[in-house]
Write a protein that holds these residues in place. Structure first.
Motif, PDB file in Angstrom:
ATOM      1  N   GLY A  61       0.834  -1.203   0.000  1.00  0.00           N
ATOM      2  CA  GLY A  61       0.000   0.000   0.000  1.00  0.00           C
ATOM      3  C   GLY A  61       0.865   1.247   0.000  1.00  0.00           C
ATOM      4  N   TYR A  62       0.206   2.372   0.163  1.00  0.00           N
ATOM      5  CA  TYR A  62       0.893   3.637  -0.030  1.00  0.00           C
ATOM      6  C   TYR A  62       1.336   4.225   1.296  1.00  0.00           C
ATOM      7  N   GLN A  63       2.419   4.997   1.232  1.00  0.00           N
ATOM      8  CA  GLN A  63       2.870   5.746   2.391  1.00  0.00           C
ATOM      9  C   GLN A  63       2.905   7.214   2.026  1.00  0.00           C
ATOM     10  N   ALA A  64       3.027   8.046   3.057  1.00  0.00           N
ATOM     11  CA  ALA A  64       2.998   9.501   2.864  1.00  0.00           C
ATOM     12  C   ALA A  64       1.784   9.897   2.028  1.00  0.00           C
ATOM     13  N   GLU A  65       0.665   9.265   2.346  1.00  0.00           N
ATOM     14  CA  GLU A  65      -0.506   9.388   1.486  1.00  0.00           C
ATOM     15  C   GLU A  65      -1.441  10.486   1.976  1.00  0.00           C
ATOM     16  N   ILE A  66      -2.021  11.189   1.061  1.00  0.00           N
ATOM     17  CA  ILE A  66      -3.089  12.121   1.415  1.00  0.00           C
ATOM     18  C   ILE A  66      -4.135  12.091   0.307  1.00  0.00           C
ATOM     19  N   ALA A  67      -5.396  12.011   0.704  1.00  0.00           N
ATOM     20  CA  ALA A  67      -6.479  11.998  -0.281  1.00  0.00           C
ATOM     21  C   ALA A  67      -7.534  13.002   0.143  1.00  0.00           C
ATOM     22  N   ALA A  68      -7.916  13.857  -0.778  1.00  0.00           N
ATOM     23  CA  ALA A  68      -8.946  14.850  -0.500  1.00  0.00           C
ATOM     24  C   ALA A  68      -9.718  15.099  -1.779  1.00  0.00           C
ATOM     25  N   PRO A  69     -10.981  15.487  -1.674  1.00  0.00           N
ATOM     26  CA  PRO A  69     -11.693  15.837  -2.906  1.00  0.00           C
ATOM     27  C   PRO A  69     -11.106  17.100  -3.507  1.00  0.00           C
ATOM     28  N   TRP A  70     -11.042  17.156  -4.837  1.00  0.00           N
ATOM     29  CA  TRP A  70     -10.513  18.362  -5.478  1.00  0.00           C
ATOM     30  C   TRP A  70     -11.675  19.192  -5.991  1.00  0.00           C
ATOM     31  N   PHE A  71     -12.364  18.681  -6.994  1.00  0.00           N
ATOM     32  CA  PHE A  71     -13.532  19.423  -7.457  1.00  0.00           C
ATOM     33  C   PHE A  71     -14.560  18.442  -7.965  1.00  0.00           C
ATOM     34  N   SER A  72     -15.797  18.864  -7.952  1.00  0.00           N
ATOM     35  CA  SER A  72     -16.813  18.063  -8.607  1.00  0.00           C
ATOM     36  C   SER A  72     -17.821  19.017  -9.206  1.00  0.00           C
ATOM     37  N   VAL A  73     -18.238  18.718 -10.398  1.00  0.00           N
ATOM     38  CA  VAL A  73     -19.243  19.559 -11.041  1.00  0.00           C
ATOM     39  C   VAL A  73     -20.472  18.713 -11.303  1.00  0.00           C
ATOM     40  N   SER A  74     -21.611  19.322 -11.105  1.00  0.00           N
ATOM     41  CA  SER A  74     -22.835  18.583 -11.315  1.00  0.00           C
ATOM     42  C   SER A  74     -23.774  19.422 -12.164  1.00  0.00           C
ATOM     43  N   SER A  75     -24.693  18.749 -12.798  1.00  0.00           N
ATOM     44  CA  SER A  75     -25.699  19.435 -13.588  1.00  0.00           C
ATOM     45  C   SER A  75     -27.038  18.916 -13.099  1.00  0.00           C
ATOM     46  N   GLY A  76     -27.843  19.797 -12.556  1.00  0.00           N
ATOM     47  CA  GLY A  76     -29.083  19.334 -11.938  1.00  0.00           C
ATOM     48  C   GLY A  76     -28.716  18.449 -10.767  1.00  0.00           C
ATOM     49  N   ASP A  77     -29.236  17.244 -10.750  1.00  0.00           N
ATOM     50  CA  ASP A  77     -28.886  16.351  -9.649  1.00  0.00           C
ATOM     51  C   ASP A  77     -27.944  15.253 -10.101  1.00  0.00           C
ATOM     52  N   ARG A  78     -27.363  15.427 -11.288  1.00  0.00           N
ATOM     53  CA  ARG A  78     -26.470  14.398 -11.795  1.00  0.00           C
ATOM     54  C   ARG A  78     -25.028  14.857 -11.640  1.00  0.00           C
ATOM     55  N   MET A  79     -24.217  14.007 -11.029  1.00  0.00           N
ATOM     56  CA  MET A  79     -22.802  14.324 -10.904  1.00  0.00           C
ATOM     57  C   MET A  79     -22.142  14.137 -12.257  1.00  0.00           C
ATOM     58  N   LEU A  80     -21.518  15.192 -12.756  1.00  0.00           N
ATOM     59  CA  LEU A  80     -20.915  15.094 -14.081  1.00  0.00           C
ATOM     60  C   LEU A  80     -19.478  14.631 -14.016  1.00  0.00           C
ATOM     61  N   PHE A  81     -18.756  15.183 -13.107  1.00  0.00           N
ATOM     62  CA  PHE A  81     -17.317  15.013 -13.174  1.00  0.00           C
ATOM     63  C   PHE A  81     -16.752  15.308 -11.807  1.00  0.00           C
ATOM     64  N   SER A  82     -15.907  14.447 -11.307  1.00  0.00           N
ATOM     65  CA  SER A  82     -15.251  14.792 -10.060  1.00  0.00           C
ATOM     66  C   SER A  82     -13.847  14.223 -10.063  1.00  0.00           C
ATOM     67  N   ALA A  83     -12.949  14.948  -9.454  1.00  0.00           N
ATOM     68  CA  ALA A  83     -11.562  14.495  -9.377  1.00  0.00           C
ATOM     69  C   ALA A  83     -11.075  14.728  -7.969  1.00  0.00           C
ATOM     70  N   GLY A  84     -10.115  13.937  -7.567  1.00  0.00           N
ATOM     71  CA  GLY A  84      -9.592  14.064  -6.215  1.00  0.00           C
ATOM     72  C   GLY A  84      -8.136  14.461  -6.224  1.00  0.00           C
ATOM     73  N   TYR A  85      -7.715  15.021  -5.088  1.00  0.00           N
ATOM     74  CA  TYR A  85      -6.291  15.250  -4.915  1.00  0.00           C
ATOM     75  C   TYR A  85      -5.773  14.104  -4.072  1.00  0.00           C
ATOM     76  N   HIS A  86      -5.097  13.186  -4.702  1.00  0.00           N
ATOM     77  CA  HIS A  86      -4.629  12.002  -3.992  1.00  0.00           C
ATOM     78  C   HIS A  86      -3.165  11.775  -4.371  1.00  0.00           C
ATOM     79  N   VAL A  87      -2.275  11.986  -3.409  1.00  0.00           N
ATOM     80  CA  VAL A  87      -0.866  11.704  -3.676  1.00  0.00           C
ATOM     81  C   VAL A  87      -0.348  10.745  -2.612  1.00  0.00           C
ATOM     82  N   GLY A  88       0.690  10.044  -2.948  1.00  0.00           N
ATOM     83  CA  GLY A  88       1.285   9.098  -2.026  1.00  0.00           C
ATOM     84  C   GLY A  88       2.408   8.367  -2.730  1.00  0.00           C
ATOM     85  N   LEU A  89       3.138   7.573  -1.947  1.00  0.00           N
ATOM     86  CA  LEU A  89       4.294   6.884  -2.518  1.00  0.00           C
ATOM     87  C   LEU A  89       4.198   5.394  -2.236  1.00  0.00           C
TER      88      LEU A  89
END
Lengths: 530, 479
Positions: A61-89
Motif C-alpha cells: 500500500g501507499y505511504q505519505a498518502e493524502i487523499a482529498a476531494p478536489w472538485f466536482s461539477v454537477s448538472s441538476g442532480d447528476r454528478m458530471l465530473f469529479s476528481a480528487g487530490y490524492h498523492v502518495g508513494l
C-alpha cells in the motif's frame, strides 16, 4: 495527515512557490536566481532523504498518502465530473521521486551556464520540477494526467529557447509527439472514468482514484469495459482498445521504437541540464505511467499483449543499439542508447513477474543515474570546443585524466558490467524474462544481443575518443573537469557503484510493489531476489 | 406547460436586464451628439449599463418571465445569460479609443444592441421576436465590421451582409414552413405539436433544416463558414473579440433550446446530421488554419474550429448544459485574452503576420504571456480552463456514445481529439515566434499598469476555472 504526507506535498509544491517568488526578483540578478534554484534542489533532496529514512519496508500500500476531494461539477442532480487530490508513494514511486530530487538538484547546478533570459529559464525549470514530482506522486489519474501534460509546456520552451541551432524544430516535434500521446491517454482515461464507480446517493459516483481503477475494481456492470457481453469496436473489445491507447500513449514517452523519433532531436538540441532531465526523468514518466495506469488498471488486457510488448521492447533494444553504433554525434549516440536501455525497462514490464518488474524499476532508477552522467559528460566536451562529433577527438586521456576516469565509469556502467547498477537491473530483467511463462525464451536471448551491441558502441567510442594519440580537429582548450563538474559527476558515479554493489535496500523498497504487480498480472511469480 | 399570460400580470421588472440595455443604447446615442462628452465617459457609462444588466441577471428570481413572447425555462438559461453579460463586460477593455475612430457613440451603441439581440434570442419564444432578436444581432455585426473604414473592411462587411442575409432568409423560410405545418408561432406549442407526431413529416422537416442552417451561419459552422476569414481579416480586434464570443454564445444557446427539448427532441438522424456538420466544421477550421500567416485570418479559422467544438457541446448538452456553459465561458475568456494581447501588439508594433512577433516575447513578457496562455487554453492544455472544457466535452461525448451505442458520437469523440493535436500546430506558431525566434529591435513601449493588470487577472481567471470549475455555477447559488 501525517508528517510524511506534508513533506511529500512540500516536495511537490516548493518549486512552484519558488517560481512565484522568482517573478518578483530582478531579471539581471542571474547568480541569485541560480542560487535559489540550487537551494530549492538541496531542500528537495533533504526532504526526499527524510522520506527515505522514514520509509517503512515490507508495507503493502501507499505511504505519505493524502487523499482529498478536489472538485466536482454537477448538472441538476447528476454528478458530471469529479476528481480528487490524492498523492502518495509506494515501491514504484519512491525511487522515482528520490531520483527526481537528486537529478533536479544537479541540473540546477549545471544551469549556471545559462546566460540569456535567466529569470524565464529558472521559472520554467521550477515549474517543470513541480510537474515531474507531481507526476510520480499522483494517485488520482486526472491529477496524474494534469501533471503529466503540464510537463510539456515548460519543456517546450526550455528546449526551444535555450537549445542548439535547430532547437525550434526539435521543440515543436517534441511537443506534438508527446501531445499526441497524451491525447490517446486522455481518451482512455475518460472511458475508464465513465466505466467505473460505485452507486451513491446521486446516481453513480465515478472516480479517477487509482484504487478504484486498479484492476478495474470499480467496474460498472453493463459498461463498455464489462467483460460480460463486451462492447466491440472494429472487432476488438473496448477494454483492449483502452489498453492499446494507454500503451501507445506511454510508449511515445518511454520512447519505444517506432515512436521514438522525437527523442534524438530533442536531446541533440537541448542544453546539457535539460538533456539530463529529459533522459533521466521524463522518459521514466512514460514507463511509470505504463506500469501504474496501464498494466495495473488493465492486467487482463496486459496479458494479451505481453508478447507484443516484449517484441516492441526487443526491437527498441536492438534498433536503438544499432543506431547508437552508427551515430557520429556523441549526444545522439547517448540518446539512442537511452532508447535501448528503456527497451530493457519495457521488457521487464512485459515479462510480468516479480523479478522482472523489480528489475525494471531498478533499471529505471539506474538509467536515471547513468544517463544523467553520460549527458553531463557530453556537455563537458561540447563546452570545451563546441563540437560533439566523436570523430573530432582522440587521445583525450592525455589532456583530461579526470574526465577519462568518469567516462570509463559511466560507459562501463551503461554497458552493464558487474559492479554497476545497470548490471543488477538488466540481470533481473533477463532472469524475469527467462522465467516468465508468457514469453518465449528467444525474447531475452535477443535482448542480450543488445547488451553485446552496447559494449560494441561504448568501447568503440572509448577507443576512438579517449585512447590513442592526442588529436583534436576543433579549436578550444580541452582542460580537465572543473570543480562544478566534479560536484555533479562524483555523486552520480558513487550512486551507480553503490547500487551495483549493494542493491539490497532498493530492491527491498521495490519488493512490496513488485509482489502486488505480479499478483495482479497473476503469472506465477518466481522467487523474488533480495 | 406555460399558458400565455395576460398583459396585466406580466412581470415587467423581470425584463430589467433588457430594459437597461435598451435604454442604454438610446442614452449613449443621444450623449454622442454632444461634442463635450468624451469617449472615457461614454465607455464608463457603457460599462455601467452592461454591469447593471449583469447584476440584474444574477439577482434572485429574475429569470421567471412566464410570458408567452419570452420564456426562460430553468436556471441553466440564467447561467448562460450571466456568461453572456460577463463576457460582454470583459470585452469592454479591448474597445479602446483607437478602435472606434470618430464614431464613439455609434460603436458602443452597436455593441450594446448586439448584446441586447443576443440576450433576447436566448429567451424569445415566438418566431417574429426571435427573428427580430437575431436580426438586431446581425445588423449590428455588419456595421461593426466596417469600423476599419477602408476598402477591405467595406468588402468584408458586404460579404458578411450577403451571407448573413441568406442566413436570415433561410431561417425565415424555415419559420414559414413550420408555421404552415403547425399553425403555431410559439416554440413551446410547436414543440408539443411536433412531438405528438401527428403532422405531415416533410414540411416541418424542411423547415427545421432551413432554420438550423440560419443558426449555423451565426455560429460560423460549415458549410456556412466562408465569410469568417475575410471578415476577421478586415476587422478591428475589438470587433473580433465580439464576433468570436457573443453571437456564438447566442447561437449555441438557441440551438440548445431548439434541440434540447423546447421545440424538438435531439434524437436519431438530427443528432447524426449535426454531429457530421460539427466534424466537417472542425476540419474546415483547423486545416486551413495551418496555412495562415496573418494572425487575424488564423484566429478566424480558429474561431470556425471552436464553432465545431461548440456544436459538439450543444449536441451532448440535452440533459447537462454544464459542459456547453463551461466550454463557452472558457473559450470566450481565452479569446478575449488573445485579442486583447494581439491588439496591444498590433497597436505598438504593427504586428500582423506571425513573423512580426519574432523575439517580442523577450522584450514584452506580460502581453506575450497573456497571448501564450490564451492560445494554449484554446488548444486545451492544463492547467487552463480550456483543458477542463475539452475534458468535460469529451467526457460528455463518451457518455452519450456509451449510453446510445452510437458510432457517430464515438467517431466525433476521436475526431475532436485528433483535431486538438492539429490545432496545436497553428496555435503554437505565435508563442514560437514570440519566444523561440530572435530579432526584435527598435523602440521600447511600456505597458500601462491597467493593461498589465487586465492581462494578468484574465490569466489567473483561466487558471482559477481550471482549479475550481464549479465556480461557473455561481449564478445558481445566488438564486
Amino acid at each position: 495527515m501525517n508528517l510524511n504526507a506534508i513533506l511529500l506535498n512540500l516536495l511537490i509544491f516548493l518549486p512552484l512557490a519558488i517560481a512565484v517568488a522568482m517573478l518578483f526578483l530582478p531579471n539581471g540578478d542571474s547568480k541569485r536566481l541560480q542560487q535559489l534554484a540550487v537551494l530549492t534542489g538541496v531542500v528537495q533532496v533533504v526532504l526526499a532523504v527524510v522520506l527515505l529514512v522514514n520509509w517503512q519496508m515490507n508495507v503493502k500500500g501507499y505511504q505519505a498518502e493524502i487523499a482529498a476531494p478536489w472538485f466536482s461539477v454537477s448538472s441538476g442532480d447528476r454528478m458530471l465530473f469529479s476528481a480528487g487530490y490524492h498523492v502518495g508513494l509506494d515501491g514504484l514511486s519512491l525511487p522515482m521521486v528520490v531520483l527526481s530530487a537528486v537529478v533536479m538538484l544537479l541540473a540546477a547546478i549545471l544551469s549556471a551556464k545559462v546566460n540569456s533570459q535567466v529569470k524565464g529559464y529558472f521559472l520554467l525549470f521550477q515549474v517543470l520540477n513541480t510537474a515531474i514530482m507531481g507526476t510520480f506522486a499522483a494517485l488520482d489519474m486526472f491529477l496524474f494526467y494534469v501533471f503529466f501534460e503540464f510537463m510539456l509546456i515548460p519543456m517546450y520552451f526550455l528546449i526551444g529557447i535555450w537549445g542548439g541551432p535547430n532547437r525550434s524544430y526539435a521543440a515543436v516535434k517534441f511537443f506534438l509527439y508527446t501531445l499526441f500521446g497524451s491525447i490517446l491517454i486522455l481518451v482512455a482515461m475518460i472511458i475508464l472514468y465513465q466505466s467505473t464507480g460505485e452507486p451513491g446517493t446521486f446516481g453513480i459516483s465515478h472516480s479517477f482514484d487509482v484504487e478504484v481503477l486498479t484492476g478495474l475494481k470499480g467496474l460498472l456492470p453493463g459498461s463498455a469495459l464489462d467483460p460480460v457481453n463486451p462492447t466491440l469496436w472494429f472487432g476488438l473489445r473496448a477494454s483492449t482498445w483502452v489498453f492499446l491507447l494507454l500503451a501507445t500513449g506511454f510508449a511515445i514517452k518511454i520512447p519505444a521504437v517506432p515512436l521514438h523519433t522525437w527523442l534524438p532531436d530533442a536531446h541533440v538540441e537541448a542544453s546539457t541540464p535539460i538533456s539530463v532531465i529529459l533522459a533521466a526523468l521524463l522518459l521514466k514518466t512514460g514507463a511509470y505511467g505504463l506500469i501504474r495506469f496501464g498494466v495495473l488498471i488493465l492486467p487482463t488486457e496486459f496479458q494479451e499483449f505481453q508478447f507484443t510488448l516484449s517484441i516492441v521492447a526487443v526491437v527498441s533494444i536492438i534498433y536503438g543499439s544499432l543506431n547508437a553504433l552508427a551515430s557520429a554525434d556523441l549526444k545522439r549516440m547517448i540518446a539512442y542508447s537511452s532508447v535501448a536501455h528503456m527497451g530493457f525497462v519495457l521488457l521487464g514490464i512485459s515479462a510480468g513477474n516479480t523479478v522482472a518488474i523489480q528489475g525494471a524499476i531498478f533499471q529505471m532508477t539506474s538509467h536515471g543515474i547513468i544517463s544523467a552522467m553520460l549527458f553531463i559528460l557530453a556537455g563537458v566536451i561540447q563546452d570545451r570546443t563546441g563540437s560533439r562529433l566523436i570523430g573530432h577527438y582522440s587521445g583525450l586521456y592525455q589532456k583530461m585524466p579526470g574526465f577519462t576516469s568518469i567516462v570509463l565509469i559511466a560507459f562501463f556502467a551503461a554497458m552493464g558490467i558487474p559492479g554497476f547498477s545497470s548490471f543488477i537491473g538488466e540481470l533481473l530483467i533477463l532472469i524475469g524474462g527467462f522465467s516468465s511463462t508468457a514469453l518465449p525464451g528467444t525474447i531475452p536471448v535477443l535482448a542480450t544481443i543488445g547488451i553485446l551491441l552496447s559494449a560494441g558502441y561504448l568501447l568503440w567510442t572509448i577507443s576512438r575518443m579517449i585512447f590513442g594519440t592526442f588529436h583534436s580537429k576543433v579549436e578550444g582548450d580541452l582542460y580537465d573537469l572543473n570543480k562544478k563538474e566534479w560536484t555533479v559527476l562524483l555523486p552520480l558515479a558513487l550512486l551507480t557503484l553503490v547500487l551495483g554493489i549493494y542493491p539490497g535496500p532498493l530492491l527491498d523498497v521495490i519488493l512490496p510493489f513488485a509482489e502486488k504487480f505480479s499478483a495482479l498480472t497473476s503469472i506465477g511469480a518466481s522467487l523474488p531476489l533480495k | 406547460m406555460m399558458t400565455p399570460q395576460t398583459m396585466q400580470s406580466f412581470p415587467y421588472s423581470n425584463l430589467l436586464p433588457e430594459i437597461i440595455l435598451g435604454s442604454g443604447i438610446i442614452l449613449i446615442l443621444i450623449l454622442g451628439l454632444f461634442d463635450r462628452v468624451r469617449y472615457g465617459h461614454l465607455k464608463l457609462l457603457t460599462s455601467v449599463i452592461v454591469f447593471g444588466s449583469f447584476v440584474y441577471t444574477l439577482l434572485p428570481n429574475s429569470n421567471s418571465y412566464g410570458g408567452s413572447l419570452l420564456l426562460a425555462d430553468g436556471k441553466n438559461l440564467l447561467m448562460f445569460k450571466a456568461i453572456l453579460s460577463a463576457v460582454a463586460l470583459l470585452i469592454l477593455p479591448i474597445i479602446r479609443r483607437d478602435q472606434v475612430s470618430k464614431n464613439q457613440s455609434e460603436f458602443l451603441s452597436l455593441f450594446l444592441s448586439l448584446l441586447l439581440g443576443a440576450q433576447l434570442a436566448f429567451t424569445a419564444n415566438q418566431m417574429a421576436l426571435l427573428l427580430l432578436a437575431t436580426e438586431l444581432m446581425a445588423i449590428s455585426a455588419y456595421v461593426l465590421t466596417l469600423f476599419l473604414f477602408n476598402q477591405q473592411s467595406a468588402e468584408a462587411g458586404l460579404k458578411y451582409f450577403i451571407y448573413g442575409s441568406v442566413g436570415t432568409g433561410l431561417m425565415l423560410f424555415g419559420f414559414s414552413l413550420i408555421y404552415a405545418a403547425t399553425g403555431a408561432t410559439h416554440w413551446n406549442q410547436i414543440g408539443q405539436l411536433l412531438q405528438q407526431g401527428n403532422l405531415d413529416g416533410g414540411l416541418p422537416a424542411a423547415g427545421v433544416i432551413m432554420m438550423t442552417g440560419g443558426v449555423l451561419l451565426k455560429l460560423g459552422a460549415a458549410p456556412f463558414h466562408l465569410w469568417i476569414p475575410d471578415v476577421y481579416a478586415a476587422s478591428r480586434f475589438s470587433v473580433l473579440a465580439i464576433f468570436s464570443t457573443l453571437p456564438k454564445i447566442a447561437a449555441s444557446v438557441l440551438l440548445l433550446r431548439w434541440y434540447g427539448g423546447l421545440a424538438f427532441s435531439a434524437d436519431g438522424q438530427w443528432m447524426a446530421i449535426l454531429m457530421i456538420v460539427a466534424m466537417v466544421t472542425l476540419v474546415a477550421g483547423n486545416f486551413p488554419a495551418l496555412l495562415q500567416k496573418n494572425v487575424r485570418r488564423l484566429m478566424g479559422y480558429s474561431s470556425i474550429a471552436q464553432g465545431g467544438f461548440i456544436l459538439l457541446a450543444v449536441l451532448i448538452s440535452n440533459a447537462q448544459p454544464f459542459s456547453l456553459a463551461f466550454y463557452l465561458a472558457a473559450m470566450s475568456l481565452s479569446n478575449i485574452l488573445v485579442f486583447y494581447c494581439l491588439n496591444w501588439f498590433a497597436r505598438s508594433h504593427g504586428a500582423i503576420d506571425s513573423k512580426d512577433f519574432n523575439g517580442l516575447g523577450r522584450k514584452y513578457f506580460i502581453p506575450s504571456l497573456g497571448l501564450t496562455v490564451g492560445l494554449l487554453s484554446l488548444t486545451g492544455l492544463p492547467p487552463l480552463a480550456g483543458f477542463s472544457a475539452k475534458v468535460f466535452l469529451f467526457s460528455g461525448l463518451w457518455f452519450a456514445a456509451d449510453a446510445t451505442g452510437s458510432q457517430i458520437q464515438f467517431s466525433a469523440l476521436i475526431f475532436g481529439l485528433l483535431n486538438t493535436v492539429v490545432a496545436l500546430f497553428y496555435y503554437i506558431r505565435i508563442p514560437r515566434s514570440l519566444f523561440l525566434e530572435g530579432g526584435a529591435s527598435g523602440r521600447n513601449i511600456q505597458l500601462s499598469w491597467s493593461e498589465k493588470l487586465f492581462i494578468l487577472s484574465l490569466t489567473l481567471v483561466l487558471i482559477a476555472f481550471f482549479i475550481a470549475p464549479a465556480a461557473i455555477h455561481l449564478p445558481d447559488f445566488l438564486n
